[in-house]
Scaffold this active site. Structure first.
Site, PDB file in Angstrom:
ATOM      1  N   GLY A  47      -0.657  -0.068  -3.490  1.00 52.96           N
ATOM      2  CA  GLY A  47      -0.404  -0.927  -2.341  1.00 52.96           C
ATOM      3  C   GLY A  47      -1.485  -1.955  -2.116  1.00 52.96           C
ATOM      4  N   GLY A 105      -3.730   4.286   0.402  1.00 51.74           N
ATOM      5  CA  GLY A 105      -3.477   3.688   1.700  1.00 51.74           C
ATOM      6  C   GLY A 105      -2.452   4.517   2.459  1.00 51.74           C
ATOM      7  N   GLU A 126       2.386   9.721  -6.116  1.00 53.59           N
ATOM      8  CA  GLU A 126       1.213   9.803  -5.242  1.00 53.59           C
ATOM      9  C   GLU A 126       0.988  11.247  -4.789  1.00 53.59           C
ATOM     10  OE1 GLU A 126       2.255   7.043  -2.154  1.00 53.59           O
ATOM     11  OE2 GLU A 126       1.384   5.338  -3.210  1.00 53.59           O
TER      12      GLU A 126
END
Length: 191
Positions: A47, A105, A126
């Site tokens: 991101g 993030g 992730e």
């Protein structure tokens, strides 16, 4: 925020002020420096915030310990590493025994304690890298905080597991505050 202006002997120099994201990323890098060591393995998230963090990390490339490695959490992060001077430090999760720390993030923070990940489309990878990590740090700025409210929580499911996952989700006690809606996403950042 407008750049700060300095006047020196008639010369005007405009210096951009760091954004909130840049400040958070700089703070995270400063903290990371206290922990990194030879053979440190960092999971790198995805991101816009992570792109800023990674550029700061690249600027410190000459200070990184020799065995410092990077494990991406997405195709976007992998490409970012591969296209940098740190490409020789790129490893997949299957190439390492452990990840010391993953930095990523945050998408939203609801109330005081509810962290939402998954708005960007790489949440499965992730999550897998995060679970393999000894520690996970989530970076975010004030604009990520939201009051408690009804929200959509994305769930990423591989195509081969969609029917099973859908049945399990439908079996949950849905109540009036719970609404299930399944939509097929695009390729996203995961690939």
């Amino acid at each position: 925020m407008p750049p700060r202006r300095y006047e020196t002997s008639g010369l005007i120099i405009a210096v951009p002020m760091p954004s909130a994201k840049e400040q958070v990323c700089a703070l995270a890098l400063r903290e990371l420096k206290q922990y990194w060591h030879e053979d440190f393995i960092l999971g790198l998230g995805t991101g816009s915030t992570m792109a800023i963090f990674f550029q700061l990390l690249v600027n410190e490339a000459h200070r990184l310990p020799r065995g410092f490695l990077l494990v991406p959490t997405s195709l976007q992060a992998e490409q970012m590493i591969a296209d940098s001077c740190l490409s020789d430090r790129l490893r997949s999760l299957s190439q390492v025994d452990r990840v010391n720390l993953t930095i990523d993030g945050v998408d939203w923070v609801i109330g005081r304690r509810t962290l939402i990940k998954g708005g960007g489309g790489a949440m499965l990878s992730e999550k897998i890298v995060g679970e393999a990590s000894k520690n996970v740090w989530y970076l975010g700025t004030e604009d990520k905080f939201r009051p408690p409210q009804r929200i959509t929580i994305p769930i990423e499911v591989p195509r081969w597991a969609l029917r099973t996952a859908q049945r399990q989700i439908e079996a949950l006690d849905q109540g009036e505050d719970f609404q299930l809606s399944v939509r097929q996403g695009g390729v996203g950042r995961m690939g």
